[in-house]
Design a protein around this motif. Sequence first.
Motif, PDB file in Angstrom:
ATOM      1  N   ALA A  48      -6.868   7.018   1.917  1.00  0.00           N
ATOM      2  CA  ALA A  48      -8.168   7.102   2.584  1.00  0.00           C
ATOM      3  C   ALA A  48      -9.321   6.864   1.610  1.00  0.00           C
ATOM      4  O   ALA A  48     -10.429   6.557   2.027  1.00  0.00           O
ATOM      5  CB  ALA A  48      -8.325   8.462   3.257  1.00  0.00           C
ATOM      6  N   LYS A  49      -9.063   7.013   0.327  1.00  0.00           N
ATOM      7  CA  LYS A  49     -10.133   6.844  -0.678  1.00  0.00           C
ATOM      8  C   LYS A  49     -10.500   5.407  -0.881  1.00  0.00           C
ATOM      9  O   LYS A  49      -9.832   4.494  -0.727  1.00  0.00           O
ATOM     10  CB  LYS A  49      -9.694   7.451  -2.013  1.00  0.00           C
ATOM     11  CG  LYS A  49      -9.578   8.955  -1.930  1.00  0.00           C
ATOM     12  CD  LYS A  49      -9.150   9.519  -3.254  1.00  0.00           C
ATOM     13  CE  LYS A  49      -8.972  11.028  -3.144  1.00  0.00           C
ATOM     14  NZ  LYS A  49      -8.521  11.632  -4.359  1.00  0.00           N
ATOM     15  N   GLU A  59       0.833  -1.209   0.000  1.00  0.00           N
ATOM     16  CA  GLU A  59       0.000   0.000   0.000  1.00  0.00           C
ATOM     17  C   GLU A  59       0.864   1.254   0.000  1.00  0.00           C
ATOM     18  O   GLU A  59       0.602   2.206  -0.743  1.00  0.00           O
ATOM     19  CB  GLU A  59      -0.911   0.018   1.236  1.00  0.00           C
ATOM     20  CG  GLU A  59      -2.009  -1.019   1.220  1.00  0.00           C
ATOM     21  CD  GLU A  59      -2.742  -1.110   2.553  1.00  0.00           C
ATOM     22  OE1 GLU A  59      -3.970  -1.299   2.527  1.00  0.00           O
ATOM     23  OE2 GLU A  59      -2.087  -0.982   3.617  1.00  0.00           O
ATOM     24  N   LYS A  93      -4.225  11.006   2.038  1.00  0.00           N
ATOM     25  CA  LYS A  93      -5.475  11.320   1.333  1.00  0.00           C
ATOM     26  C   LYS A  93      -5.770  10.253   0.283  1.00  0.00           C
ATOM     27  O   LYS A  93      -6.909   9.808   0.147  1.00  0.00           O
ATOM     28  CB  LYS A  93      -5.386  12.695   0.666  1.00  0.00           C
ATOM     29  CG  LYS A  93      -5.529  13.848   1.627  1.00  0.00           C
ATOM     30  CD  LYS A  93      -5.445  15.181   0.900  1.00  0.00           C
ATOM     31  CE  LYS A  93      -5.473  16.332   1.892  1.00  0.00           C
ATOM     32  NZ  LYS A  93      -5.311  17.635   1.222  1.00  0.00           N
ATOM     33  N   ALA A  94      -4.743   9.850  -0.445  1.00  0.00           N
ATOM     34  CA  ALA A  94      -4.927   8.829  -1.485  1.00  0.00           C
ATOM     35  C   ALA A  94      -5.307   7.481  -0.872  1.00  0.00           C
ATOM     36  O   ALA A  94      -6.153   6.768  -1.408  1.00  0.00           O
ATOM     37  CB  ALA A  94      -3.652   8.698  -2.310  1.00  0.00           C
TER      38      ALA A  94
END
Length: 190
Positions: free
Chosen positions: A189-190, A163, A186-187
């Motif tokens: 969390a999507k 990841e 942020k990436a």
Amino acid sequence: MIGKLTGILAERNPPQVVVDCNGVGYEVDVPMSTFYNLPGTGERVSLLTHFVVREDAQILYGFGTAEERAAFRQLIKISGVGPRTALGLLSGMSVGELSQAITTQELGRLVKIPGIGKKTAERLLLELKGKLGADIGLPAHAATDAQADILQALVALGYSDKEAALALKALPKDATVSEGIKLALKALAK
């Protein structure tokens, strides 16, 4: 144990070379990555080595970099992977590529190497996972110190190597550590 040889490159017969050290010629098996980076015959060469003593043979394996030797030593610890298989693996891909394949769990890249079947590749992925870092090196795409710091921060926050590596790929190359971590989180969390 013989840890390093420095002398004159006397012969080049892939994947073996002969290094003349003060009149004594040592036969050394090297991965093709090291072989292609060797100087010409008759020139001075220095190789880091790993010495294997078996019942029927004593074999020297040589490497151009400490990372290659460390990867080789890590590989031969795995059940079913002997020195010849490890040498073949390092001949088929660089240490950075191996590290990246393990981090991203890419079975297909390992199976393409001659002598590496599906079961061996699965064992490599399983046993080398999480042992990359200091032992073998950061993934090839963690080229800068900032990227390496971002990768380590994401792993420390509980994300898997895969990841973290995938999030790192999506970041701009010139991102600062704090900016990169924010964007990666942020990436993820999507």
